[in-house]
Design a protein around this motif. Structure first.
Motif, PDB file in Angstrom:
ATOM      1  N   GLN A  60      31.987 -15.635   9.382  1.00  0.00           N
ATOM      2  CA  GLN A  60      31.066 -15.601  10.356  1.00  0.00           C
ATOM      3  C   GLN A  60      30.677 -16.623  11.054  1.00  0.00           C
ATOM      4  O   GLN A  60      29.561 -16.368  11.782  1.00  0.00           O
ATOM      5  CB  GLN A  60      30.640 -14.973   9.020  1.00  0.00           C
ATOM      6  CG  GLN A  60      28.047 -14.505   9.695  1.00  0.00           C
ATOM      7  CD  GLN A  60      27.935 -13.636   8.654  1.00  0.00           C
ATOM      8  OE1 GLN A  60      27.436 -12.636   8.483  1.00  0.00           O
ATOM      9  NE2 GLN A  60      27.192 -14.714   8.341  1.00  0.00           N
ATOM     10  N   ARG A 118      27.767  -9.368  17.146  1.00  0.00           N
ATOM     11  CA  ARG A 118      27.854  -9.009  15.895  1.00  0.00           C
ATOM     12  C   ARG A 118      27.267  -7.817  16.249  1.00  0.00           C
ATOM     13  O   ARG A 118      26.299  -7.179  17.051  1.00  0.00           O
ATOM     14  CB  ARG A 118      27.386  -9.604  14.597  1.00  0.00           C
ATOM     15  CG  ARG A 118      27.464  -8.819  13.316  1.00  0.00           C
ATOM     16  CD  ARG A 118      26.320  -8.219  12.469  1.00  0.00           C
ATOM     17  NE  ARG A 118      26.474 -10.374  11.864  1.00  0.00           N
ATOM     18  CZ  ARG A 118      25.326 -10.657  11.234  1.00  0.00           C
ATOM     19  NH1 ARG A 118      24.851  -9.631  10.533  1.00  0.00           N
ATOM     20  NH2 ARG A 118      25.187 -11.823  10.560  1.00  0.00           N
ATOM     21  N   GLN A 119      28.331  -6.643  16.296  1.00  0.00           N
ATOM     22  CA  GLN A 119      28.482  -5.285  16.309  1.00  0.00           C
ATOM     23  C   GLN A 119      27.333  -4.156  15.567  1.00  0.00           C
ATOM     24  O   GLN A 119      26.391  -3.449  15.663  1.00  0.00           O
ATOM     25  CB  GLN A 119      29.254  -4.284  17.407  1.00  0.00           C
ATOM     26  CG  GLN A 119      29.655  -5.185  18.496  1.00  0.00           C
ATOM     27  CD  GLN A 119      28.825  -5.292  19.318  1.00  0.00           C
ATOM     28  OE1 GLN A 119      28.694  -4.043  20.223  1.00  0.00           O
ATOM     29  NE2 GLN A 119      28.638  -5.707  20.122  1.00  0.00           N
ATOM     30  N   TYR A 120      28.012  -5.081  14.233  1.00  0.00           N
ATOM     31  CA  TYR A 120      27.419  -3.992  12.977  1.00  0.00           C
ATOM     32  C   TYR A 120      27.826  -4.795  11.642  1.00  0.00           C
ATOM     33  O   TYR A 120      29.124  -5.554  11.891  1.00  0.00           O
ATOM     34  CB  TYR A 120      27.488  -2.967  12.801  1.00  0.00           C
ATOM     35  CG  TYR A 120      28.954  -2.440  12.690  1.00  0.00           C
ATOM     36  CD1 TYR A 120      29.168  -2.515  11.560  1.00  0.00           C
ATOM     37  CD2 TYR A 120      29.755  -1.686  13.566  1.00  0.00           C
ATOM     38  CE1 TYR A 120      30.669  -2.396  11.154  1.00  0.00           C
ATOM     39  CE2 TYR A 120      30.636  -1.129  13.402  1.00  0.00           C
ATOM     40  CZ  TYR A 120      31.491  -1.558  12.179  1.00  0.00           C
ATOM     41  OH  TYR A 120      32.260  -0.546  12.011  1.00  0.00           O
ATOM     42  N   ARG A 121      26.983  -4.208  10.893  1.00  0.00           N
ATOM     43  CA  ARG A 121      27.443  -5.223   9.539  1.00  0.00           C
ATOM     44  C   ARG A 121      26.959  -4.069   8.566  1.00  0.00           C
ATOM     45  O   ARG A 121      26.310  -3.269   8.313  1.00  0.00           O
ATOM     46  CB  ARG A 121      27.336  -6.372   9.041  1.00  0.00           C
ATOM     47  CG  ARG A 121      27.632  -7.032   7.477  1.00  0.00           C
ATOM     48  CD  ARG A 121      27.131  -8.748   7.173  1.00  0.00           C
ATOM     49  NE  ARG A 121      27.094  -8.604   6.067  1.00  0.00           N
ATOM     50  CZ  ARG A 121      26.892 -10.077   5.412  1.00  0.00           C
ATOM     51  NH1 ARG A 121      26.598 -10.682   6.228  1.00  0.00           N
ATOM     52  NH2 ARG A 121      26.902 -10.310   4.114  1.00  0.00           N
ATOM     53  N   SER A 122      28.723  -3.746   7.915  1.00  0.00           N
ATOM     54  CA  SER A 122      28.045  -2.729   6.193  1.00  0.00           C
ATOM     55  C   SER A 122      26.708  -2.774   5.960  1.00  0.00           C
ATOM     56  O   SER A 122      26.459  -3.855   5.613  1.00  0.00           O
ATOM     57  CB  SER A 122      29.532  -2.424   6.179  1.00  0.00           C
ATOM     58  OG  SER A 122      30.348  -3.504   5.300  1.00  0.00           O
ATOM     59  N   ARG A 123      26.371  -1.762   5.367  1.00  0.00           N
ATOM     60  CA  ARG A 123      25.159  -2.481   4.994  1.00  0.00           C
ATOM     61  C   ARG A 123      25.392  -2.737   3.497  1.00  0.00           C
ATOM     62  O   ARG A 123      24.081  -2.948   3.096  1.00  0.00           O
ATOM     63  CB  ARG A 123      24.954  -0.310   4.599  1.00  0.00           C
ATOM     64  CG  ARG A 123      23.976  -0.127   5.559  1.00  0.00           C
ATOM     65  CD  ARG A 123      23.326   1.122   5.237  1.00  0.00           C
ATOM     66  NE  ARG A 123      23.950   2.417   5.072  1.00  0.00           N
ATOM     67  CZ  ARG A 123      24.662   2.604   5.294  1.00  0.00           C
ATOM     68  NH1 ARG A 123      24.320   2.884   7.364  1.00  0.00           N
ATOM     69  NH2 ARG A 123      25.146   4.837   5.328  1.00  0.00           N
ATOM     70  N   THR A 125      33.043  -5.889   8.873  1.00  0.00           N
ATOM     71  CA  THR A 125      31.860  -6.008  10.357  1.00  0.00           C
ATOM     72  C   THR A 125      32.408  -6.203  11.808  1.00  0.00           C
ATOM     73  O   THR A 125      34.043  -6.715  12.053  1.00  0.00           O
ATOM     74  CB  THR A 125      31.269  -7.957   9.872  1.00  0.00           C
ATOM     75  OG1 THR A 125      30.665  -8.081   8.973  1.00  0.00           O
ATOM     76  CG2 THR A 125      30.311  -8.004  11.464  1.00  0.00           C
ATOM     77  N   ARG A 126      32.015  -5.590  12.628  1.00  0.00           N
ATOM     78  CA  ARG A 126      32.592  -5.871  14.016  1.00  0.00           C
ATOM     79  C   ARG A 126      31.474  -6.551  15.105  1.00  0.00           C
ATOM     80  O   ARG A 126      30.952  -6.607  15.175  1.00  0.00           O
ATOM     81  CB  ARG A 126      32.616  -4.555  14.888  1.00  0.00           C
ATOM     82  CG  ARG A 126      32.565  -4.057  16.683  1.00  0.00           C
ATOM     83  CD  ARG A 126      33.243  -2.560  16.845  1.00  0.00           C
ATOM     84  NE  ARG A 126      34.654  -2.058  16.068  1.00  0.00           N
ATOM     85  CZ  ARG A 126      35.287  -1.301  16.667  1.00  0.00           C
ATOM     86  NH1 ARG A 126      33.780  -0.406  17.715  1.00  0.00           N
ATOM     87  NH2 ARG A 126      36.582  -1.010  16.687  1.00  0.00           N
ATOM     88  N   TYR A 127      32.792  -7.510  15.659  1.00  0.00           N
ATOM     89  CA  TYR A 127      32.170  -8.489  16.549  1.00  0.00           C
ATOM     90  C   TYR A 127      33.081  -7.955  17.977  1.00  0.00           C
ATOM     91  O   TYR A 127      33.723  -7.407  17.965  1.00  0.00           O
ATOM     92  CB  TYR A 127      32.836  -9.885  16.020  1.00  0.00           C
ATOM     93  CG  TYR A 127      31.970 -10.511  15.183  1.00  0.00           C
ATOM     94  CD1 TYR A 127      30.344 -10.843  15.121  1.00  0.00           C
ATOM     95  CD2 TYR A 127      32.943  -9.909  13.981  1.00  0.00           C
ATOM     96  CE1 TYR A 127      30.176 -11.295  14.324  1.00  0.00           C
ATOM     97  CE2 TYR A 127      31.835 -10.962  12.585  1.00  0.00           C
ATOM     98  CZ  TYR A 127      30.383 -12.151  13.142  1.00  0.00           C
ATOM     99  OH  TYR A 127      30.275 -12.136  11.653  1.00  0.00           O
ATOM    100  N   TYR A 153      37.222  -5.476  20.437  1.00  0.00           N
ATOM    101  CA  TYR A 153      36.452  -5.845  19.516  1.00  0.00           C
ATOM    102  C   TYR A 153      37.580  -6.679  18.011  1.00  0.00           C
ATOM    103  O   TYR A 153      38.748  -6.579  18.403  1.00  0.00           O
ATOM    104  CB  TYR A 153      36.120  -4.576  19.301  1.00  0.00           C
ATOM    105  CG  TYR A 153      35.275  -3.809  19.275  1.00  0.00           C
ATOM    106  CD1 TYR A 153      33.922  -4.350  19.477  1.00  0.00           C
ATOM    107  CD2 TYR A 153      35.320  -2.613  20.670  1.00  0.00           C
ATOM    108  CE1 TYR A 153      33.006  -3.679  20.254  1.00  0.00           C
ATOM    109  CE2 TYR A 153      34.206  -1.601  20.475  1.00  0.00           C
ATOM    110  CZ  TYR A 153      33.486  -2.753  20.493  1.00  0.00           C
ATOM    111  OH  TYR A 153      32.213  -1.789  21.797  1.00  0.00           O
ATOM    112  N   ASP A 170      37.693  -6.334  14.329  1.00  0.00           N
ATOM    113  CA  ASP A 170      37.491  -6.425  13.373  1.00  0.00           C
ATOM    114  C   ASP A 170      37.038  -6.902  12.301  1.00  0.00           C
ATOM    115  O   ASP A 170      38.569  -6.933  11.935  1.00  0.00           O
ATOM    116  CB  ASP A 170      37.514  -4.592  13.798  1.00  0.00           C
ATOM    117  CG  ASP A 170      37.070  -3.668  14.174  1.00  0.00           C
ATOM    118  OD1 ASP A 170      35.998  -4.041  14.288  1.00  0.00           O
ATOM    119  OD2 ASP A 170      37.710  -2.572  15.105  1.00  0.00           O
TER     120      ASP A 170
END
Length: 228
Positions: free
Chosen positions: A64, A79-84, A93-95, A103, A105
């Protein structure tokens, strides 16, 4: 999103090695699965995204930092999202690469709540010659057999996913390794038995297109046996 070629992957990973050295981070090891792995093996010309696995939270934090820290003329992934959830197993996580448009992942140990990157998979993984000089950002390719197993579980019924599986079969796989790995994973997590129908369905699609392949028949017979 743009496709990323084998040459682009190699170039990008060399840039990340340079960035890791400048940041003076501890050595980081990532395991490639999916299209990025196949592209580096020369089994497909390009992939729409790259999937990598790290072995724990510490390695995830290093990655990261590597991806998100800005340095002049070096890539900064968005960063597009990160798991909760935030724990060592299954975090993802997706970048997005802001210039190339592909992408990246990232998974911690387990992919999409399905298969694990097991110790046996790690032992079979190999470092590609192109990255043999890397000291900070180490690249490992999981074996063709393990890629086949991951793709049999996670791929969609898209043309390119089926083509990827066919390309792997045509290289000549050691199906006993696939069966043994599946046995090991099932013995460690009974919930994975729910994946058996999905794998069987993928095998049926492959056998319709490829005809008689002894290894595929052996694998299907094993799956029929454990699902009965």
């Amino acid at each position: 999103m743009g496709a990323v070629t084998r040459e682009r992957i190699i170039s990008e990973f060399h840039l990340l090695e340079k960035k890791a050295e400048l940041l003076n981070i501890e050595p980081l090891e990532v395991y490639l699965i999916g299209g990025g792995n196949l592209a580096l093996r020369g089994l497909k010309s390009a992939t729409k995204d790259i999937h990598i696995i790290v072995l724990g939270r510490e390695q995830f934090s290093l990655l990261q930092n590597l991806l998100e820290t800005p340095l002049p003329k070096l890539p900064v992934y968005v960063r597009q999202y990160r798991s909760r959830w935030d724990y060592d197993l299954g975090m993802s996580t997706r970048y997005l690469h802001p210039l190339e448009g592909f992408y990246l992942d990232v998974f911690v140990k387990r992919v999409l709540d399905k298969l694990y990157l097991s110790e046996s998979m790690v032992s079979r993984a190999e470092a590609p010659e192109e990255f043999s000089s890397h000291k900070w950002f180490r690249i490992m390719l999981v074996s063709k057999e393990d890629i086949f197993l991951f793709k049999s579980v996670t791929s969609l019924e898209r043309t390119r996913d089926v083509e990827d599986l066919i390309a792997l079969v045509e290289t000549g796989l050691e199906y006993e390794i696939i069966i043994q790995e599946l046995e090991n994973q099932l013995s460690g997590d009974e919930s994975l038995k729910s994946l058996v129908p999905r794998i069987t369905h993928r095998l049926n699609i492959l056998m319709e297109q490829l005809g008689t392949v002894k290894g595929l028949i052996r694998l299907k017979n094993y799956l029929d046996k454990i699902s009965g």
